[in-house]
Design a protein around this motif. Structure first.
Motif, PDB file in Angstrom:
ATOM      1  N   ALA A 119     -16.859 -17.204 -21.335  1.00 25.83           N
ATOM      2  CA  ALA A 119     -17.328 -16.166 -22.261  1.00 25.83           C
ATOM      3  C   ALA A 119     -16.329 -15.019 -22.339  1.00 25.83           C
ATOM      4  N   ARG A 120     -15.756 -14.649 -21.189  1.00 23.72           N
ATOM      5  CA  ARG A 120     -14.749 -13.602 -21.167  1.00 23.72           C
ATOM      6  C   ARG A 120     -14.037 -13.578 -19.823  1.00 23.72           C
ATOM      7  N   TYR A 121     -12.912 -12.880 -19.781  1.00 23.00           N
ATOM      8  CA  TYR A 121     -12.145 -12.690 -18.561  1.00 23.00           C
ATOM      9  C   TYR A 121     -12.331 -11.271 -18.043  1.00 23.00           C
ATOM     10  N   PHE A 122     -12.176 -11.119 -16.724  1.00 24.95           N
ATOM     11  CA  PHE A 122     -12.121  -9.809 -16.090  1.00 24.95           C
ATOM     12  C   PHE A 122     -10.868  -9.776 -15.217  1.00 24.95           C
ATOM     13  N   PHE A 123     -10.070  -8.723 -15.367  1.00 25.97           N
ATOM     14  CA  PHE A 123      -8.860  -8.571 -14.564  1.00 25.97           C
ATOM     15  C   PHE A 123      -9.032  -7.424 -13.577  1.00 25.97           C
ATOM     16  N   PHE A 124      -8.636  -7.663 -12.350  1.00 24.84           N
ATOM     17  CA  PHE A 124      -8.753  -6.645 -11.313  1.00 24.84           C
ATOM     18  C   PHE A 124      -7.908  -5.427 -11.684  1.00 24.84           C
ATOM     19  N   GLY A 125      -8.553  -4.273 -11.639  1.00 22.90           N
ATOM     20  CA  GLY A 125      -7.859  -3.042 -11.974  1.00 22.90           C
ATOM     21  C   GLY A 125      -7.980  -2.646 -13.424  1.00 22.90           C
ATOM     22  N   ALA A 126      -8.441  -3.563 -14.277  1.00 25.78           N
ATOM     23  CA  ALA A 126      -8.595  -3.245 -15.702  1.00 25.78           C
ATOM     24  C   ALA A 126      -9.975  -2.670 -15.995  1.00 25.78           C
ATOM     25  N   GLN A 127     -10.945  -2.968 -15.115  1.00 32.19           N
ATOM     26  CA  GLN A 127     -12.298  -2.410 -15.241  1.00 32.19           C
ATOM     27  C   GLN A 127     -12.705  -1.802 -13.907  1.00 32.19           C
ATOM     28  N   ASP A 128     -13.548  -0.757 -13.976  1.00 24.61           N
ATOM     29  CA  ASP A 128     -14.031  -0.122 -12.747  1.00 24.61           C
ATOM     30  C   ASP A 128     -14.850  -1.088 -11.905  1.00 24.61           C
ATOM     31  N   THR A 129     -15.495  -2.060 -12.562  1.00 23.82           N
ATOM     32  CA  THR A 129     -16.347  -3.008 -11.844  1.00 23.82           C
ATOM     33  C   THR A 129     -15.564  -3.823 -10.834  1.00 23.82           C
ATOM     34  N   TYR A 130     -14.308  -4.130 -11.162  1.00 20.34           N
ATOM     35  CA  TYR A 130     -13.467  -4.949 -10.292  1.00 20.34           C
ATOM     36  C   TYR A 130     -12.162  -4.209 -10.012  1.00 20.34           C
ATOM     37  N   PRO A 131     -12.170  -3.297  -9.038  1.00 24.76           N
ATOM     38  CA  PRO A 131     -10.955  -2.522  -8.737  1.00 24.76           C
ATOM     39  C   PRO A 131      -9.831  -3.407  -8.223  1.00 24.76           C
ATOM     40  N   LEU A 132      -8.616  -2.919  -8.392  1.00 26.17           N
ATOM     41  CA  LEU A 132      -7.446  -3.684  -7.986  1.00 26.17           C
ATOM     42  C   LEU A 132      -7.475  -4.015  -6.499  1.00 26.17           C
ATOM     43  N   GLY A 133      -8.093  -3.136  -5.705  1.00 29.40           N
ATOM     44  CA  GLY A 133      -8.147  -3.365  -4.263  1.00 29.40           C
ATOM     45  C   GLY A 133      -8.907  -4.607  -3.857  1.00 29.40           C
ATOM     46  N   LYS A 158       6.015 -15.039  -9.643  1.00 29.33           N
ATOM     47  CA  LYS A 158       5.819 -13.954 -10.600  1.00 29.33           C
ATOM     48  C   LYS A 158       4.955 -14.376 -11.774  1.00 29.33           C
ATOM     49  N   LYS A 159       5.123 -15.597 -12.239  1.00 28.81           N
ATOM     50  CA  LYS A 159       4.314 -16.066 -13.371  1.00 28.81           C
ATOM     51  C   LYS A 159       2.982 -16.594 -12.842  1.00 28.81           C
ATOM     52  N   SER A 160       2.209 -15.673 -12.269  1.00 22.19           N
ATOM     53  CA  SER A 160       0.895 -15.990 -11.712  1.00 22.19           C
ATOM     54  C   SER A 160      -0.078 -14.897 -12.102  1.00 22.19           C
ATOM     55  N   VAL A 161      -1.346 -15.215 -12.113  1.00 25.17           N
ATOM     56  CA  VAL A 161      -2.383 -14.235 -12.411  1.00 25.17           C
ATOM     57  C   VAL A 161      -3.648 -14.631 -11.667  1.00 25.17           C
ATOM     58  N   VAL A 162      -4.381 -13.625 -11.211  1.00 30.31           N
ATOM     59  CA  VAL A 162      -5.691 -13.841 -10.584  1.00 30.31           C
ATOM     60  C   VAL A 162      -6.711 -13.089 -11.417  1.00 30.31           C
ATOM     61  N   PHE A 163      -7.778 -13.761 -11.821  1.00 36.51           N
ATOM     62  CA  PHE A 163      -8.766 -13.126 -12.687  1.00 36.51           C
ATOM     63  C   PHE A 163     -10.140 -13.743 -12.447  1.00 36.51           C
ATOM     64  N   LEU A 164     -11.135 -13.110 -13.019  1.00 37.16           N
ATOM     65  CA  LEU A 164     -12.497 -13.626 -12.977  1.00 37.16           C
ATOM     66  C   LEU A 164     -12.876 -14.121 -14.358  1.00 37.16           C
ATOM     67  N   ALA A 165     -13.658 -15.174 -14.394  1.00 36.37           N
ATOM     68  CA  ALA A 165     -14.127 -15.731 -15.662  1.00 36.37           C
ATOM     69  C   ALA A 165     -15.649 -15.793 -15.648  1.00 36.37           C
TER      70      ALA A 165
END
Length: 220
Positions: A119-133, A158-165
């Motif tokens: 439905a959507r992605y969430f990136f750490f540090g891009a939203q307060d809900t999921y801080p970069l820490g 470097k060409k890597s990403v960690v995210f929530l779906a």
């Protein structure tokens, strides 16, 4: 956790789209083909992702680490040591677009494997809900050793990403990828303005801070 490999191909159509997007001319085509073949070889058997559960912070969340592997880093480092700056830049554009294509491959895998879809992605540090820490702990949940995170939350390769779906069974709620060929004007992942999407291209990112998601997608 087992890695799901991705078979990412650098086709003629793909190369043409990258050349057009980044304003390469026809005089660059043969060199672009050669660099494309070397990038494709660099990601073979190395590109892939790991997927697992991520607590109860959103509906049906999954945590994903997605990477093209260390081969692209090694290729670009070789170009740079040889002073091949044009080749380094071409490899960057091709690899960046392959990483975007990998999101769509992940989405298709989710639908085939689970019957649900992203439905959507969430990136750490891009939203307060999921801080970069939270990123190091999220990465640790996947139990793999290939994608690593340092204290500054920079990932290698470097060409890597960690995210929530966020996954859903609702057919009317479907994310196709990171703003690539998507006509959904209501998508929460969509950049708000067309001209903003134009500005969020690799050559224009040298002097601006980026949300974690864009930074990791583009290897910045």
């Amino acid at each position: 956790m087992e890695k799901t490999e991705l078979n990412l191909k650098v086709t003629e159509d793909f190369l043409y789209s990258v050349m057009k997007k980044f304003h390469f001319g026809q005089e660059d085509r043969e060199l672009f083909r050669r660099i494309g073949a070397e990038v494709e070889a660099a990601v073979q058997k190395k590109a892939g992702f790991w997927c697992g559960d991520y607590g109860e912070k959103s509906q049906n969340p999954a945590v994903i680490a997605l990477t093209l592997g260390a081969g692209v880093d090694e290729l670009q480092e070789r170009y740079a040591k040889e002073g091949l700056l044009t080749e380094t830049y071409m490899a960057e554009t091709i690899a960046g677009e392959l990483l975007l294509a990998a999101y769509r491959s992940f989405n298709r895998w989710v639908e085939k494997k689970t019957g649900r879809h992203v439905a959507r992605y969430f990136f750490f540090g891009a939203q307060d809900t999921y801080p970069l820490g939270e990123l190091p702990a999220a990465l640790k949940m996947l139990g793999q050793q290939e994608v690593k995170c340092n204290r500054a939350c920079c990932l290698t390769p470097k060409k890597s990403v960690v995210f929530l779906a966020e996954l859903t069974e609702e057919e009317t709620v479907r994310c196709e990828g990171i703003c690539m060929g998507c006509g959904r004007g209501d998508c929460p992942n969509r950049c708000e303005e067309a001209d903003e999407r134009e500005r969020l291209r690799w050559p224009d990112l040298t002097d601006r801070a980026l949300p974690y998601g864009y930074a990791r997608i583009l290897g910045k």
